[in-house]
Scaffold this active site. Structure first.
Site, PDB file in Angstrom:
ATOM      1  N   ARG A  96       0.954  -1.247  -0.080  1.00  0.00           N
ATOM      2  CA  ARG A  96       0.152  -0.113   0.166  1.00  0.00           C
ATOM      3  C   ARG A  96       0.975   1.273   0.294  1.00  0.00           C
ATOM      4  O   ARG A  96       1.637   1.490   0.996  1.00  0.00           O
ATOM      5  CB  ARG A  96      -1.063  -0.064   1.389  1.00  0.00           C
ATOM      6  CG  ARG A  96      -1.750  -1.080   1.210  1.00  0.00           C
ATOM      7  CD  ARG A  96      -2.395  -1.298   2.393  1.00  0.00           C
ATOM      8  NE  ARG A  96      -3.668  -0.411   2.498  1.00  0.00           N
ATOM      9  CZ  ARG A  96      -4.690  -0.203   3.433  1.00  0.00           C
ATOM     10  NH1 ARG A  96      -4.544  -0.985   4.320  1.00  0.00           N
ATOM     11  NH2 ARG A  96      -5.829   0.456   3.310  1.00  0.00           N
ATOM     12  N   ASP A 286     -16.177   3.268   1.590  1.00  0.00           N
ATOM     13  CA  ASP A 286     -16.314   2.156   2.703  1.00  0.00           C
ATOM     14  C   ASP A 286     -18.098   1.574   2.399  1.00  0.00           C
ATOM     15  O   ASP A 286     -18.281   0.606   2.884  1.00  0.00           O
ATOM     16  CB  ASP A 286     -16.288   2.616   3.915  1.00  0.00           C
ATOM     17  CG  ASP A 286     -14.881   2.726   4.517  1.00  0.00           C
ATOM     18  OD1 ASP A 286     -13.826   2.364   3.729  1.00  0.00           O
ATOM     19  OD2 ASP A 286     -14.603   3.391   5.247  1.00  0.00           O
TER      20      ASP A 286
END
Length: 397
Positions: A96, A286
């Site tokens: 990441r 999300d």
């Protein structure tokens, strides 16, 4: 964990976890103010990871899979004078990117270096005072990079002005950071693509951590899938500064109404569904998995756009959704930052992989309203909602 379709609607009260987004912001702000933020034992795993990292006295600090902790601590430790830290995590963390944040900190005078691949954790940090000033910041990778800089800005001698460049992803999370800082006495000005933060001292108020709107999304979706459901989502506030509080508006056309009560938000479903043809998740990433699974459960067509950074989460969420929805006979097509979901579930039962992703597990639980479903590695929900399976069982009738 095997789930079966409930006989009737979902009825009862749901104990939601505290918002890890708010809790983790206040933990960093509290540490900068020399105060410790308390939270219940039932707090999400990510909140506890950051708590333990802030309390660590060793050189090596391991944040595991907690991406928020990695970003916030990179900024925090960079200005803790005479403190050297090796900030490490698990294998997925090393995939990441964090270079935009590191480069911004380096331009402000921070001493950071990569231990392995350039642009990715683990990171070596030698803390030192930062003067501040004005900096340009690419805002199209992660809002957490911007939030990390914002929270340390008051401790800089000259404060900090951040000029955001490019498409601003997850803007409500930047607004949330600004709101938390204002609650603690720092007058943040966020206008257009400019964020101005003066130097100053934080003052921490009491009772600052709300329950989590992102976690509420699964129960809104369950109610939409089962008409006549009635749930009290305890501790929620319809006027919350959390970006995902937009749920109350998004679910109105799906037949789910929201009413503010003294102790939370009561939702009820009518079964009248006007499903949207497209939703933009640029500011609410999300929620994407919740709506992808809900479209499949209801047999609706949905274009999910604004999925720019979903590949950089706990897993590649776009690939994970493709894999698991296609197992069910649902059509999934991806074009750049958009996904098209269409078709009905063609299976009577399925086993769903979670890819070490808490949101994959909880959104896949929606399938149980239509078919028998086996959720692999169900404990992954502890990252944000440790009591999810208990709360789901409690309101199933």
């Amino acid at each position: 964990m095997r789930l079966h379709s409930p006989n009737g609607p979902f009825i009862g009260e749901v104990e939601l976890p505290i918002s890890k987004s708010i809790a983790n912001r206040y933990q960093i702000i509290g540490a900068l103010a020399g105060e410790k933020i308390s939270f219940p034992d039932s707090a999400p795993e990510d909140v506890k990871v950051l708590r333990d990292a802030l309390a660590a006295t060793t050189t090596e600090v391991n944040v595991g899979m907690a991406g928020t902790a990695m970003r916030f601590l990179t900024a925090y430790f960079s200005m803790i004078e005479e403190r050297q830290v090796l900030l490490v995590g698990d294998k997925r963390m090393y995939q990441r990117p964090i270079d935009d944040l590191v480069e911004a900190l380096q331009l402000l005078g921070a001493d950071l270096s990569y231990l392995e691949e350039y642009g990715f954790p683990p990171i070596c940090i030698n803390g030192r005072p930062l003067l501040g000033g004005t900096i340009n910041m690419l805002a199209s990778t992660s809002s957490q990079f911007v939030s990390a800089l914002m929270m340390i800005a008051p401790k800089m001698k000259n404060g900090l002005t951040i000029l955001l460049e490019g498409k601003v992803l997850s803007r409500p999370y930047i607004e949330l950071t600004a709101d938390c800082m204002r609650q603690c006495g720092i007058q943040v000005r966020f206008e257009g693509n400019s964020i101005k933060i003066p130097s100053g001292e934080f003052v921490i108020p009491e009772n600052v951590i709300e329950t989590d709107w992102s976690s509420a999304s699964y129960f809104y979706a369950l109610a939409a899938a089962k008409p006549n459901s009635k749930l009290l989502l305890k501790g929620l506030n319809l006027n919350s500064s959390q970006g995902d509080s937009i749920l109350s508006n998004w679910f109105k056309p799906l037949g789910v109404s929201s009413m503010q009560k003294v102790n939370g938000v009561e939702i009820s479903s009518s079964g009248i569904v006007d499903f949207p043809s497209e939703l933009d998740f640029k500011n609410n990433p999300d929620l994407a998995q919740t709506f992808a699974f809900l479209a499949a459960v209801l047999g609706k067509e949905l274009k999910l756009s604004g999925l720019d950074n979903l590949r950089l989460k706990e897993t590649d969420r776009i690939s994970a959704l493709q894999n698991e929805l296609r197992k069910l006979g649902v059509s999934v097509n991806v074009e750049y930052d958009s996904m098209f979901v269409s078709g009905s579930i063609a299976k009577s039962e399925a086993s769903i992989k979670t890819y070490n992703d808490h949101r994959m597990a909880m959104s896949a639980a929606l399938l149980s309203t239509r078919i028998a479903v086996e959720i692999e590695n169900p404990d992954v929900v502890c990252k944000s909602f440790p009591g999810f399976w208990y709360e789901l069982k409690k309101v199933s009738t």
